[in-house]
Design an enzyme around this catalytic site. Structure first.
Site, PDB file in Angstrom:
ATOM      1  N   CYS A   1      69.411  17.665   7.772  1.00 59.28           N
ATOM      2  CA  CYS A   1      70.725  18.050   8.310  1.00 59.28           C
ATOM      3  C   CYS A   1      70.634  19.383   9.064  1.00 59.28           C
ATOM      4  O   CYS A   1      70.399  20.431   8.470  1.00 59.28           O
ATOM      5  CB  CYS A   1      71.702  18.143   7.137  1.00 59.28           C
ATOM      6  SG  CYS A   1      73.284  18.911   7.519  1.00 59.28           S
TER       7      CYS A   1
ATOM      8  N   CYS B   1      73.052  22.066   7.980  1.00 59.62           N
ATOM      9  CA  CYS B   1      72.646  22.571   6.659  1.00 59.62           C
ATOM     10  C   CYS B   1      71.582  23.651   6.811  1.00 59.62           C
ATOM     11  O   CYS B   1      71.595  24.657   6.096  1.00 59.62           O
ATOM     12  CB  CYS B   1      72.093  21.451   5.778  1.00 59.62           C
ATOM     13  SG  CYS B   1      73.288  20.155   5.410  1.00 59.62           S
TER      14      CYS B   1
END
Length: 100
Positions: free
Chosen positions: A29, A32
């Site tokens: 991600c 993230c």
């Protein structure tokens, strides 16, 4: 202190005292990866405990909190959830949620 993928019992103990940021993330991600240094900075300043939950590895906690999008941050103050952020969140918003 940074805690990675605690058991459910460890999780409850960690969030029960002080300010804690729970970061639900995954290695694949992009947002993230951008969120990680932000929450790690808060932890390094001694402002919060940080729990990092990899959603691919910790299915039980991810399901328990109904995490559907990442990054998701849950903020706890002495065991009480005070905020939930979904998506990349600036450090100022996190600090403001804790009243800093």
């Amino acid at each position: 202190m940074i805690y990675k993928n605690p058991t459910p019992d460890e999780f409850e103990k960690i969030i029960s005292t002080g300010k804690t940021v729970v970061d639900f993330w995954a290695s694949w991600c992009g947002p993230c990866r951008s969120q990680a240094p932000i929450v790690e900075k808060l932890e390094s300043e001694g402002k919060v405990n940080l729990i990092k939950i990899n959603v691919d590895e910790e299915v039980e906690l991810t399901a328990r909190f109904g995490i559907m999008s990442i990054p998701t941050l849950l903020l706890y103050d002495d065991g009480v959830q005070v905020e939930k952020f979904v998506g990349l969140t600036p450090i100022e918003e996190i600090k403001a949620a804790f009243g800093d």
